[in-house]
Design an enzyme around this catalytic site. Structure first.
Site, PDB file in Angstrom:
ATOM      1  N   ARG A   1       0.799  -1.035  -0.094  1.00 49.75           N
ATOM      2  CA  ARG A   1      -0.005  -0.073  -0.014  1.00 49.75           C
ATOM      3  C   ARG A   1       0.994   1.322  -0.167  1.00 49.75           C
ATOM      4  NH1 ARG A   1      -3.027   2.791   4.730  1.00 49.75           N
ATOM      5  NH2 ARG A   1      -3.826   4.725   3.485  1.00 49.75           N
TER       6      ARG A   1
ATOM      7  N   HIS B   1      -3.101  10.973   0.790  1.00 45.81           N
ATOM      8  CA  HIS B   1      -2.612  10.726   2.000  1.00 45.81           C
ATOM      9  C   HIS B   1      -1.966  12.189   2.594  1.00 45.81           C
ATOM     10  CE1 HIS B   1      -1.242   7.393   4.783  1.00 45.81           C
ATOM     11  NE2 HIS B   1      -0.980   8.548   5.561  1.00 45.81           N
TER      12      HIS B   1
ATOM     13  N   GLU C   1      -7.725   8.525   6.269  1.00 43.07           N
ATOM     14  CA  GLU C   1      -8.113   9.112   7.618  1.00 43.07           C
ATOM     15  C   GLU C   1      -8.571  10.564   7.404  1.00 43.07           C
ATOM     16  OE1 GLU C   1      -4.752   8.642  10.146  1.00 43.07           O
ATOM     17  OE2 GLU C   1      -4.616   6.586  10.195  1.00 43.07           O
TER      18      GLU C   1
ATOM     19  N   ASN D   1      -7.794   2.121   9.552  1.00 41.20           N
ATOM     20  CA  ASN D   1      -6.462   2.021  10.340  1.00 41.20           C
ATOM     21  C   ASN D   1      -6.731   2.086  11.745  1.00 41.20           C
ATOM     22  OD1 ASN D   1      -5.479   2.531   7.755  1.00 41.20           O
ATOM     23  ND2 ASN D   1      -4.986   4.724   7.893  1.00 41.20           N
TER      24      ASN D   1
ATOM     25  N   TYR E   1      -4.599   1.961  15.709  1.00 40.46           N
ATOM     26  CA  TYR E   1      -3.409   1.725  16.471  1.00 40.46           C
ATOM     27  C   TYR E   1      -3.702   1.384  18.066  1.00 40.46           C
ATOM     28  CZ  TYR E   1      -0.953   3.392  12.329  1.00 40.46           C
ATOM     29  OH  TYR E   1      -0.435   3.439  11.174  1.00 40.46           O
TER      30      TYR E   1
ATOM     31  N   GLU F   1      -3.907  -0.116   8.108  1.00 38.79           N
ATOM     32  CA  GLU F   1      -2.543   0.207   8.924  1.00 38.79           C
ATOM     33  C   GLU F   1      -2.902  -0.289  10.324  1.00 38.79           C
ATOM     34  OE1 GLU F   1      -1.495   4.326   9.307  1.00 38.79           O
ATOM     35  OE2 GLU F   1      -1.974   4.571   7.163  1.00 38.79           O
TER      36      GLU F   1
HETATM   37  C1  PNW Z   1      -1.586   7.259  10.588  1.00 38.28           C
HETATM   38  N1  PNW Z   1      -2.747  10.273  16.329  1.00 38.28           N
HETATM   39  O1  PNW Z   1      -1.719   8.763  11.387  1.00 38.28           O
HETATM   40  C2  PNW Z   1      -1.169   7.632   9.146  1.00 38.28           C
HETATM   41  O2  PNW Z   1      -1.995   7.085   8.231  1.00 38.28           O
HETATM   42  C3  PNW Z   1       0.177   7.405   8.895  1.00 38.28           C
HETATM   43  O3  PNW Z   1       0.619   8.252   7.823  1.00 38.28           O
HETATM   44  C4  PNW Z   1       1.104   7.394  10.363  1.00 38.28           C
HETATM   45  O4  PNW Z   1       2.381   7.418  10.044  1.00 38.28           O
HETATM   46  C5  PNW Z   1       0.469   6.493  11.179  1.00 38.28           C
HETATM   47  O5  PNW Z   1      -0.727   6.508  11.302  1.00 38.28           O
HETATM   48  C6  PNW Z   1       1.474   6.573  12.477  1.00 38.28           C
HETATM   49  O6  PNW Z   1       0.962   7.671  13.268  1.00 38.28           O
HETATM   50  C7  PNW Z   1      -1.968   9.045  12.685  1.00 38.28           C
HETATM   51  O7  PNW Z   1      -2.231  11.171  16.859  1.00 38.28           O
HETATM   52  C8  PNW Z   1      -1.460   9.767  13.241  1.00 38.28           C
HETATM   53  O8  PNW Z   1      -3.619   9.464  17.030  1.00 38.28           O
HETATM   54  C9  PNW Z   1      -1.721  10.378  14.329  1.00 38.28           C
HETATM   55  C10 PNW Z   1      -2.621   9.756  15.095  1.00 38.28           C
HETATM   56  C11 PNW Z   1      -3.217   8.482  14.457  1.00 38.28           C
HETATM   57  C12 PNW Z   1      -2.727   8.036  13.303  1.00 38.28           C
END
Ligand code: PNW
Length: 550
Positions: free
Chosen positions: A115, A160, A206, A348, A350, A418
């Site tokens: 991707r 992006h 996002e 995505n 995390y 992601e």
């Molecule tokens: C994503 N937060 O962004 C993006 O799609 C990527 O480009 C990035 O590198 C990756 O996650 C890791 O950060 C985020 O602050 C950026 O919660 C910030 C946040 C979450 C996702």
């Protein structure tokens, strides 16, 4: 190396032989609930997609090469004070010149999908389709052809975050509905030029981050501070732009190109702090709707914002003395146009946080997105931390979120586009914390499929390599490959997590210890560190790496 391997193999076997029925926990000291956290052995459905990801601004560099126009991240990062260490993406991983190496490292891990995103201003320097930069088209043609020649399927994101600067300067970027037309025409240029070979498209990455961090004073480009007003307008135009790009494909390209177009939304899981309190359950649901529902509800449920957003923002706007709601409205035609405009659900994800109801909802004088939804949200300090303060490893959160998406959005096909973990140990190739994260999160995705019947089709690791981590610059690293940003040549070197991930992919998951695992190592040219070959014992490899060797 050899003695190290022998010790490793012996140690790996011990727990299996002696305690075959004991559950295994990736984080035994933190997450050890037998019902929720016990490791599930098993493999993913046949054809499951394993991918890794990057994005244009974060890796390409070549910021003024061969006719490229500037974008809002070029401007933002080159303005002192915006980024840690005043880092920029001017060169980044230099993938503009080193894309062949990127293809090579993907191939080495035997990942069959990749991707990446297209830089709008590399293709259309002023953002409009009146002026196409052939060198930009050539660059992506080379990359796409290079990937396909090595059997790697491209998954391409149109946007992006690197908006052509001219569109921001001319009319305010995402704040102006003119962008719907320009984004649609940009998408058309991409389908026309690459759609014969690209069959998997993501329109926006996002939109929540674009709207809230870009236009709501969140420290991302273009750095506009219009929280609770502009951020809603930007989101409104993002949703309509996405729908436009999907319809253009559907009307003019689907019949001949036969690809799929979706959107990628980001969300944490919001866990009700006290599940026996109705108020906490409601607070968590409200937070989920304000996050994922802001974009997911219009596209996947009924063409409109979640009811709770409508009610709360309308009410709060009124109290603040606005003549009309700060949350814009869609016409009936627009709702129809937006509903169903995604062929799958890109996610995505995390991390996770607790949500609870604040004691009271005091409406602020100034508009604010967070004030509009009135939820207390925090992360447990006990949860394993990463190199980013917003990211805690809470593996069970992804499973709950996947189930929520299944129930809320009518059981869509979900592509995890992601998921990944950051470290601050920027030069360490041994990254056991990242291995823990991948192992536990991927296993929770497996549980979602096997135990909850969620229709997950793909998993994508963020990121293939260290890169420009937005406002954090190069101080936080998400890569499975290390990149040396002090070396002009930007060498890429495998971290242990890349081998771990390649092995999970080779086995299509975590085969039960009784099953015959794939023992073939992925072709790892020139790798000098640990080969994780006996893959059915992955959890124990991990355990031993942590406890006895590293
Ligand atoms: C994503 N937060 O962004 C993006 O799609 C990527 O480009 C990035 O590198 C990756 O996650 C890791 O950060 C985020 O602050 C950026 O919660 C910030 C946040 C979450 C996702």
């Amino acid at each position: 190396m050899l003695p190290k391997m022998l010790i490793l193999v012996t140690l790996m076997l011990l727990p299996v032989v002696s305690n075959a029925d004991d559950p295994y926990y990736v984080y035994p000291d933190v997450f050890n609930d037998p019902e929720r956290d016990a490791f599930l052995f098993g493999t993913f459905p046949e054809g499951f997609i394993w991918s890794s990801a990057t994005s244009s601004y974060q890796i390409e560099g070549g910021y003024d090469a061969d006719g490229k126009g500037y974008n809002i991240w070029d401007t933002f990062a080159n303005t002192p004070g915006n980024i840690a260490n005043n880092d920029t993406g001017n060169i980044a991983c230099d993938s503009y010149n080193k894309w062949e190496e990127d293809v090579r490292i993907i191939k080495e891990l035997d990942l069959e999908y990749y991707r990446f995103s297209l830089s709008w201003s590399r293709i259309l320097p002023d953002g409009t389709a009146d002026n196409v930069n052939q060198a930009g088209i050539d660059y992506y043609n080379n990359l796409i052809d290079g990937l396909l020649a090595d059997g790697i399927t491209p998954m391409v994101t149109l946007y992006h975050w690197d908006l052509p600067q001219d569109l921001q300067d001319d009319y305010g970027g995402w704040l102006n509905e003119t962008i719907i037309y320009d984004f649609g025409e940009y998408a058309r240029v991409c389908y026309e030029n690459f759609g014969d070979r690209v069959k998997l498209w993501l329109t926006l990455n996002e939109p929540w981050i674009i709207a809230q961090l870009g236009y709501g004073c969140g420290g991302f480009a273009p750095g506009v501070c219009a929280d609770g007003t502009g951020s809603y307008v930007a989101a409104h135009n993002l949703i309509k732009s996405h729908a436009k790009a999907w319809h253009i494909y559907d009307d003019d390209f689907r019949a001949t190109q036969a690809g799929r177009v979706g959107i990628t939304l980001n969300s944490d899981w919001m866990e009700p702090y006290n599940r026996s309190l109705e108020t906490d359950l409601n607070a968590a649901e409200r937070a989920q709707q304000f996050h994922l529902g802001w974009f997911g509800h219009p596209i996947f449920v009924d063409g409109d914002y979640p009811e709770v957003m409508r009610e709360m923002i309308d009410y709060s706007s009124e109290v603040q003395g606005y003549n009309e709601s700060r949350l814009p409205t869609f016409t009936a035609l627009e709702k129809e146009y937006i509903l169903g405009s995604s062929d799958f659900f890109g996610l995505n994800h995390y991390t996770t946080g607790y949500a609870s109801k604040p004691d009271e909802w005091v409406i602020s004088d100034n508009p604010s997105y967070y004030n509009d939804y009135a939820v207390d949200f925090w992360k447990d300090p006990e949860w394993p931390s990463s190199g980013s303060d917003w990211l805690k490893s809470v593996p069970w959160g992804i499973r709950r979120l996947l189930e929520w998406i299944k129930d809320e959005y009518g059981d869509p096909e979900i592509y995890v586009t992601e998921n990944g973990f950051s470290t601050k140990d920027i030069d360490d190739l041994n990254d056991p914390d990242r291995i823990d994260y991948y192992q536990s999160y991927i296993d929770e995705v497996l549980k979602a499929i096997e135990m909850d019947g969620v229709n997950v089709k793909a998993y994508t690791a963020w990121s293939l390599m260290d890169n420009f981590e937005w406002a954090a610059g190069y101080t936080e690293r998400f890569g499975m490959h290390h990149v040396d940003f002090d070396d002009d040549d930007r060498p890429r070197t495998q971290k242990d997590s890349s081998l771990f991930y390649a092995t999970v992919k080779a086995n299509n998951g975590f085969p039960k210890p009784t099953e015959e695992p794939i023992t073939e190592e992925p072709a790892v040219a020139g790798s000098s560190h640990l080969g994780l070959t006996i893959t059915c014992f992955l959890p124990f490899v991990n355990f031993c790496l942590r406890k006895f060797i590293l």
